[in-house]
Write an enzyme that holds these catalytic residues in place. Structure first.
Site, PDB file in Angstrom:
ATOM      1  N   CYS A 148     125.862  20.319  36.562  1.00 59.23           N
ATOM      2  CA  CYS A 148     124.638  20.888  37.123  1.00 59.23           C
ATOM      3  C   CYS A 148     124.463  22.348  36.724  1.00 59.23           C
ATOM      4  CB  CYS A 148     124.689  20.814  38.634  1.00 59.23           C
ATOM      5  SG  CYS A 148     124.980  19.169  39.252  1.00 59.23           S
ATOM      6  N   ARG A 178     124.437  22.011  29.200  1.00 57.05           N
ATOM      7  CA  ARG A 178     125.548  21.715  30.109  1.00 57.05           C
ATOM      8  C   ARG A 178     125.633  20.224  30.428  1.00 57.05           C
ATOM      9  NH1 ARG A 178     127.051  26.359  33.394  1.00 57.05           N
ATOM     10  NH2 ARG A 178     127.523  24.948  35.092  1.00 57.05           N
ATOM     11  N   TRP A 227     123.489  16.828  37.330  1.00 54.39           N
ATOM     12  CA  TRP A 227     124.348  15.848  36.652  1.00 54.39           C
ATOM     13  C   TRP A 227     124.901  14.981  37.787  1.00 54.39           C
ATOM     14  CZ3 TRP A 227     129.705  14.709  36.404  1.00 54.39           C
ATOM     15  CH2 TRP A 227     130.128  14.021  35.263  1.00 54.39           C
ATOM     16  N   ASN A 263     125.323  23.267  43.088  1.00 48.29           N
ATOM     17  CA  ASN A 263     126.322  22.733  42.154  1.00 48.29           C
ATOM     18  C   ASN A 263     127.626  22.546  42.936  1.00 48.29           C
ATOM     19  OD1 ASN A 263     124.431  23.244  40.215  1.00 48.29           O
ATOM     20  ND2 ASN A 263     125.602  24.823  39.145  1.00 48.29           N
ATOM     21  N   GLY A 264     128.376  21.509  42.619  1.00 51.82           N
ATOM     22  CA  GLY A 264     129.642  21.290  43.323  1.00 51.82           C
ATOM     23  C   GLY A 264     129.557  20.028  44.175  1.00 51.82           C
ATOM     24  N   GLU A 267     141.921  15.681  17.701  1.00 51.96           N
ATOM     25  CA  GLU A 267     140.665  16.413  17.853  1.00 51.96           C
ATOM     26  C   GLU A 267     139.574  15.802  16.967  1.00 51.96           C
ATOM     27  OE1 GLU A 267     139.098  18.371  19.608  1.00 51.96           O
ATOM     28  OE2 GLU A 267     137.649  19.402  18.346  1.00 51.96           O
ATOM     29  N   LYS A 287     136.106  14.379  18.385  1.00 52.40           N
ATOM     30  CA  LYS A 287     134.801  14.860  17.918  1.00 52.40           C
ATOM     31  C   LYS A 287     133.935  13.683  17.505  1.00 52.40           C
ATOM     32  CE  LYS A 287     134.606  17.981  18.988  1.00 52.40           C
ATOM     33  NZ  LYS A 287     135.211  19.063  19.700  1.00 52.40           N
ATOM     34  N   GLU A 314     132.848  11.489  20.620  1.00 49.96           N
ATOM     35  CA  GLU A 314     131.956  12.046  21.640  1.00 49.96           C
ATOM     36  C   GLU A 314     130.528  12.251  21.148  1.00 49.96           C
ATOM     37  OE1 GLU A 314     133.146  15.863  23.225  1.00 49.96           O
ATOM     38  OE2 GLU A 314     133.805  16.558  21.276  1.00 49.96           O
ATOM     39  N   HIS A 353     154.266   1.684  14.776  1.00 51.24           N
ATOM     40  CA  HIS A 353     154.697   1.190  16.093  1.00 51.24           C
ATOM     41  C   HIS A 353     153.547   0.539  16.858  1.00 51.24           C
ATOM     42  CE1 HIS A 353     158.553   3.060  15.474  1.00 51.24           C
ATOM     43  NE2 HIS A 353     157.945   4.204  15.180  1.00 51.24           N
ATOM     44  N   LYS A 408     128.912  20.180  29.339  1.00 53.11           N
ATOM     45  CA  LYS A 408     129.582  21.263  28.628  1.00 53.11           C
ATOM     46  C   LYS A 408     130.668  21.905  29.476  1.00 53.11           C
ATOM     47  CE  LYS A 408     130.219  24.079  25.229  1.00 53.11           C
ATOM     48  NZ  LYS A 408     130.984  23.519  24.122  1.00 53.11           N
TER      49      LYS A 408
HETATM   50  C1  F6R Z   1     135.078  18.415  23.496  1.00 50.27           C
HETATM   51  C2  F6R Z   1     134.983  19.426  24.530  1.00 50.27           C
HETATM   52  C3  F6R Z   1     135.758  19.232  25.774  1.00 50.27           C
HETATM   53  C4  F6R Z   1     136.266  20.572  26.311  1.00 50.27           C
HETATM   54  C5  F6R Z   1     136.953  20.379  27.680  1.00 50.27           C
HETATM   55  C6  F6R Z   1     137.536  21.676  28.197  1.00 50.27           C
HETATM   56  O1  F6R Z   1     134.335  18.756  22.359  1.00 50.27           O
HETATM   57  O2  F6R Z   1     134.275  20.396  24.388  1.00 50.27           O
HETATM   58  O3  F6R Z   1     136.797  18.331  25.595  1.00 50.27           O
HETATM   59  O4  F6R Z   1     137.149  21.121  25.389  1.00 50.27           O
HETATM   60  O5  F6R Z   1     136.027  19.878  28.596  1.00 50.27           O
HETATM   61  O6  F6R Z   1     136.550  22.645  28.363  1.00 50.27           O
HETATM   62  P1  F6R Z   1     136.902  24.169  28.476  1.00 50.27           P
HETATM   63  O7  F6R Z   1     137.452  24.610  27.169  1.00 50.27           O
HETATM   64  O8  F6R Z   1     135.594  24.843  28.798  1.00 50.27           O
HETATM   65  O9  F6R Z   1     137.903  24.320  29.581  1.00 50.27           O
END
Ligand code: F6R
Length: 608
Positions: free
Chosen positions: A2, A27, A74, A100-101, A481, A485, A488, A504, A603
């Site tokens: 949110c 976000r 959200w 938010n929360g 990673e 990427k 997602e 394995h 985000k």
């Molecule tokens: C993936 C991504 C997430 C963040 C994770 C931690 O592309 O962005 O996996 O890395 O949510 O977020 P932060 O770094 O803000 O603690």
């Protein structure tokens, strides 16, 4: 997650709030709404879906008023419908709240309020706030909010307006960030600097269990116990243009291309090349303890966690420190028993990730010292750690983290050299690493210059539904990673594996229908990686190899090759990560995905 943006001032509120909401889109959200107050009238509009849906509803409406509150939701409690979108209001439509929360005792409060005749119109936890504040109102909106804070459990960043309190917005925080923006045209409040940076860069961070009253001319802060709080405004370095696309089709691509600059920014003013030692002013408050430290624990989530996993290998290479890396969401369930002088390092782009925050609070309780590697200045993690290093990478708007990942890796290298130079790393070695770091930014540029080639590879493979990413040692976390990427932003299923584990289990999946991305630079793992690639090829699996420039051997084995410039083996992950980012980006683009706002993702993950 949110988002909140509020304004009270001399200008019309509607365009400011709508612009602010758009800056919060990144976000992640599934509905939006706002309430604008004009004297004792409040007009409220909400819509499920994107902000464009809200704008459609406003077509032709002349909404007067120069104060208001706005929200992107959200969904947590209740589906993303218009009824569940914020603002929520009391039954008399006096009090309007955005939040938010999560209010954890909302069910008990709701049952009690219903018994007293209150009618609920949504399935949200937030609605209890509107009813409670209305019932608690006795002439002062801030006192009504203060009393409500004592009745609710859980987390909140909230903003409230009231028909009977024209000209003021009250905001309150417990566990969910809120920032006040100060400008000549009035005052702002937002969960995120991005929502107001085009109007002001002067901000004041509200802290947990504090509330503030904002008016056009002034703002005042106090604690939940009514103790006045004085805190001066800070200037944020983010600029309005940092939050614009500047000609790029997506923020993610823009941020991938910013990496030569953000890598430089991570090192700017921090390198003493001749001494082979970086200067990291932010860790000086704990330096005496830190230089004696022999055990570290890195805690983080998602991409930041993978940065930590690379960091472990780097620390082991350059220092005498033992490093554990833990997923923050699991860390609290461990029986924590730290050796004396253990440092816990939280890595977080947003500085607000609920799991990472919870992890450092637990570590502190158990006696560890806390460091942060954080991008957002003044964020919760930066404030709750004793010392740390900022990324100085500007806002990252694309939901998928790119430029911050390579910036985090750069900072981990700096920290490792600094500590290593006080242990067993020689001057020559320190200077060598710093020279390699200085060359990195241009080398990232070289990877970016292959974007067309990488796009052509993506075009060949984007229709494959399952991918495997393999790497060893420094590049094992890059395999993880790279897979994250791809999944997602393109919704393609991908697995990242340490290449040695393939036999394995995952080898059963290899077939002509499953491409493997092998991260195989010319390093100490090269020969072993070649064997793994042969194993894939002998089962007719297509291979895309990310390898060091000029490696002809790999060209004979792999189906497609992406070349990265030669560097020190523990810096290869930075270059390989950029190649993986471009590959994922172009696959998602061919699939027409919503790249900057992938489905279900947020985000800044401020709930556990
Ligand atoms: C993936 C991504 C997430 C963040 C994770 C931690 O592309 O962005 O996996 O890395 O949510 O977020 P932060 O770094 O803000 O603690």
């Amino acid at each position: 997650m949110c988002g909140i943006v509020c304004y009270v001032g001399s200008k019309p509120a509607k365009p400011i709030l709508l612009k602010g909401l758009k800056q919060l889109e990144y976000r992640g959200y599934d509905s939006s709404g706002f309430a604008i107050q004009n004297g004792d009238q409040i007009e409220c509009h909400r819509a499920a879906g994107k902000i464009a849906e809200l704008e459609k509803k406003l077509n032709g409406l002349d909404i007067k008023g120069s104060m208001g509150i706005a929200h992107t939701r959200w969904a947590t409690h209740g589906e993303p419908t218009e009824e569940n979108a914020h603002p929520h209001r009391d039954n008399d439509e006096n009090v309007f709240v955005i939040h938010n929360g999560i209010i954890e005792n909302f069910y008990a409060l709701k049952k009690r309020l219903e018994k007293d005749g209150v009618v609920f119109r949504s399935e949200t936890d937030t609605e209890v706030l509107a009813h409670l504040i209305s019932l608690n109102f006795d002439g002062s909106l801030s006192e009504a909010v203060r009393k409500t804070m004592s009745q609710v459990e859980g987390t909140f960043g909230m903003a409230v307006i009231n028909r009977r309190s024209p000209g003021e917005i009250v905001i309150a925080r417990r566990g969910s960030p809120l920032i006040i923006g100060v400008s000549e045209d009035g005052h702002f409040a937002a969960s995120d600097v991005a929502a107001m940076v085009r109007y002001t860069n002067k901000v004041v961070h509200l802290q947990d269990n504090e509330l503030a009253t904002l008016t056009r001319e002034d703002f005042s802060m106090s604690t939940a116990q009514a103790k006045p709080v004085e805190r001066s405004a800070e200037t944020v370095e983010w600029r309005a243009e940092d939050t614009e696309l500047n000609g790029f089709p997506h923020y993610m691509l823009k941020e991938i291309y910013e990496q030569p600059e953000t890598i430089k920014n991570a090192m700017r003013g921090r390198l003493e090349t001749g001494e082979g030692v970086p200067k990291l002013g932010g860790i000086m408050p704990v330096w005496d303890r830190l230089k004696e430290c022999r055990h570290m624990v890195i805690v983080a989530c998602g991409t930041s966690y993978y940065a930590g996993c690379v960091g472990r290998y780097i620390f082991e290479k350059l220092t005498e420190i033992d490093v554990d890396v833990e997923l923050a969401s699991e860390f609290r369930y461990r029986k924590l028993n730290f050796a004396p002088n253990t440092f816990v390092i939280a890595i977080s782009q947003s500085g607000e990730t609920a799991d990472t925050l919870a992890a450092i609070r637990e570590a502190k309780r158990k006696g560890a010292s806390l460091l942060g590697i954080v991008n957002v200045v003044g964020s919760s993690i930066s404030r709750e750690t004793e010392a740390g290093v900022y990324n100085h990478a500007g806002p990252e708007i694309g939901v998928a983290s790119t430029k911050i990942f390579t910036s985090q890796l750069t900072i981990l290298v700096l920290l490792a050299i600094l500590l290593g130079r006080h242990q067993n790393l020689s001057l020559t070695e320190g200077v060598e690493v710093i020279h390699a770091l200085e060359a990195l930014s241009d080398q990232v540029g070289t990877v970016l210059s292959q974007a067309n080639h990488i796009e052509a590879i993506a075009e060949k493979y984007f229709n494959y539904n399952n991918w495997l990413f393999l790497g060893r040692k420094y590049n094992y976390p890059i395999a993880m990673e790279g897979a994250l990427k791809l999944k997602e932003i393109s919704y393609i299923h991908a697995e990242g594996y340490p290449a040695g584990e393939m036999k394995h289990g995952p080898i059963a999946l290899i077939s002509p229908e499953m491409p493997t991305v092998a991260i195989v630079p010319r390093d100490e793992m090269y020969e072993k990686m070649i064997s793994n690639i042969q194993e894939v090829k002998s089962r007719r699996g297509p291979v895309i190899a990310i390898t060091t420039l000029g490696d002809d051997r790999i060209k004979e084995i792999a189906d497609d090759v992406i070349e990265i410039p030669p560097t020190l083996s523990f810096l290869n992950p930075i270059l390989a990560a950029v190649a993986c980012q471009l590959l994922s980006y172009y696959c998602a683009n061919f699939l027409n995905r919503d790249i900057d706002m992938p489905r279900n993702l947020a985000k800044s993950v401020t709930v556990e």
